[in-house]
Design a protein around this motif. Structure first.
Motif, PDB file in Angstrom:
ATOM      1  N   THR A  85      40.957   5.991  17.213  1.00 21.29           N
ATOM      2  CA  THR A  85      40.158   6.296  18.074  1.00 21.29           C
ATOM      3  C   THR A  85      40.711   6.914  19.528  1.00 21.29           C
ATOM      4  N   HIS A  86      40.596   7.929  20.081  1.00 21.11           N
ATOM      5  CA  HIS A  86      41.018   8.408  21.243  1.00 21.11           C
ATOM      6  C   HIS A  86      40.158   8.603  22.336  1.00 21.11           C
ATOM      7  N   VAL A  87      40.192   8.303  23.469  1.00 24.61           N
ATOM      8  CA  VAL A  87      39.321   8.538  24.480  1.00 24.61           C
ATOM      9  C   VAL A  87      39.498   9.696  25.528  1.00 24.61           C
ATOM     10  N   ARG A 117      43.839  11.833  28.126  1.00 22.63           N
ATOM     11  CA  ARG A 117      43.424  11.169  27.043  1.00 22.63           C
ATOM     12  C   ARG A 117      44.065   9.921  26.812  1.00 22.63           C
ATOM     13  N   LEU A 118      43.327   9.020  26.259  1.00 25.85           N
ATOM     14  CA  LEU A 118      44.033   7.800  25.962  1.00 25.85           C
ATOM     15  C   LEU A 118      43.581   7.122  24.590  1.00 25.85           C
ATOM     16  N   GLU A 168      43.854   1.192  24.989  1.00 27.72           N
ATOM     17  CA  GLU A 168      44.270   1.247  26.395  1.00 27.72           C
ATOM     18  C   GLU A 168      42.985   1.398  27.118  1.00 27.72           C
ATOM     19  N   TRP A 169      42.139   2.195  26.984  1.00 25.02           N
ATOM     20  CA  TRP A 169      40.927   2.536  27.789  1.00 25.02           C
ATOM     21  C   TRP A 169      39.955   1.413  27.830  1.00 25.02           C
ATOM     22  N   LYS A 172      36.689   1.479  32.669  1.00 19.99           N
ATOM     23  CA  LYS A 172      36.255   1.893  33.902  1.00 19.99           C
ATOM     24  C   LYS A 172      36.646   3.567  34.255  1.00 19.99           C
ATOM     25  N   LEU A 173      37.276   4.043  33.146  1.00 18.38           N
ATOM     26  CA  LEU A 173      37.778   5.465  33.584  1.00 18.38           C
ATOM     27  C   LEU A 173      36.534   6.239  32.637  1.00 18.38           C
TER      28      LEU A 173
END
Length: 321
Positions: A147-149, A156-157, A161-162, A169-170
């Motif tokens: 999954t990428h945010v 993109r994280l 990590e996000w 919070k991002l």
């Protein structure tokens, strides 16, 4: 009320899914019913320091084995972090993503088996041989679909990590699982759903735990076509998430943080969605009419998973639904 001995499939991920599965296992044992088949989210998996991590798989495995750290809510009970400290001294891995020594043993074993040619399903079956889990675990797919945010600022994280470093919070604008459109359900997933009497959606994060499972091509169709009843358990109680930051995820996909809104997000099978019934918490009883107006049968029940007995009561209510 007599409850038949059903063949049960559960879609689950994360700590909420793990706690719910303890209740499902207990409820089915009380009924003398067959073990449940659990389709586990693998969308938050990742490679780190050369090993394959499966956070949801491990949270569920450890919980069912009685090996989970119930204080921290993740990892193994009684774990130490000497290897993690050494990795950080070498500048390897992520300093904000702690890997316990016992946990690393799991990751090393998994990675070794994958390198030897075992499939993710075979690896999970081998892991389940160590402890009597009382359920059958299947990954949602054997493809790597991390999954990428996608952030509002254009960044993109990786989800971990996000979630872990930035504590959500991002501001996210979307979630993606690269490669998922080419993925297929892991062996046994569609057959289990097709043969089930009841399919339960655990009170896991609707966006990043249940969402990736439903996004695997073929899973949503199987849910729509099965003769089983599909029953979801709300992860929202009294307008608030029980654990984690699912509210941030829901906001990113324009879904209100409410039990009714999440039910409508999954949708009624009669209208092209996946749900036949939805368990609402007593705190959300005022939303019954709204959910049923969407074509979803609604049951009000206590949904706080304070211990295994309470979780079993929730599972029994879902089976009755």
């Amino acid at each position: 009320m007599h409850i038949p001995q059903p063949r049960v499939v559960v879609l689950a991920g994360g700590v909420g899914g793990a706690k719910f599965l303890l209740g499902v296992r207990a409820a089915l044992r009380r009924l003398g019913a067959p073990e449940a088949t659990v389709v586990v989210n693998t969308g938050d998996d990742l490679w780190l320091s050369g090993v394959r991590l499966q956070p949801d798989v491990d949270s569920i495995t450890y919980a069912l084995a009685g090996q989970n750290d119930t204080v921290r809510g993740w990892g193994r009970a009684g774990d130490t972090e000497r290897v993690n400290e050494e990795l950080q001294a070498w500048g390897a891995g992520w300093p904000w993503f702690t890997l316990g020594d016992l946990d690393l043993g799991t990751h090393l074993a998994r990675t070794g088996w994958l390198r030897e040619g075992l499939t993710p399903s075979q690896v999970l079956a081998r892991m389940a041989e160590r402890w009597p889990l009382g359920v059958r675990l299947l990954p949602m797919t054997e493809s790597e679909v991390d999954t990428h945010v996608l952030l509002e600022d254009g960044g993109r994280l990786h989800f971990q990590e996000w979630w872990t470093r930035h504590r959500a919070k991002l501001a996210p604008r979307a979630f993606e699982n690269p490669g998922i459109t080419d993925a297929v359900p892991a062996p046994g997933v569609v057959d289990a759903i097709t043969a089930a009497d009841v399919v339960l959606l655990a009170p896991s994060n609707p966006v990043v735990s249940i969402g990736p499972i439903l996004a695997v091509p073929g899973v949503r169709d199987a849910l729509r076509e099965t003769t089983a009843r599909v029953v979801g358990v709300s992860p929202i109680i009294g307008g608030r998430v029980v654990r984690g930051m699912a509210d941030v995820c829901l906001t990113a996909i324009a879904v209100e943080t409410s039990a009714a809104a999440v039910a409508q997000h999954f949708g009624a099978r009669s209208a092209g969605g996946v749900l036949d019934a939805w368990l609402l918490a007593e705190e959300d009883a005022a939303s019954v009419a709204e959910v049923e107006a969407a074509g979803i049968r609604t049951v009000v029940a206590p949904l706080w998973m304070s211990d295994e007995n309470a979780s079993a009561g929730i599972a029994e209510a879902a089976l009755r639904a």
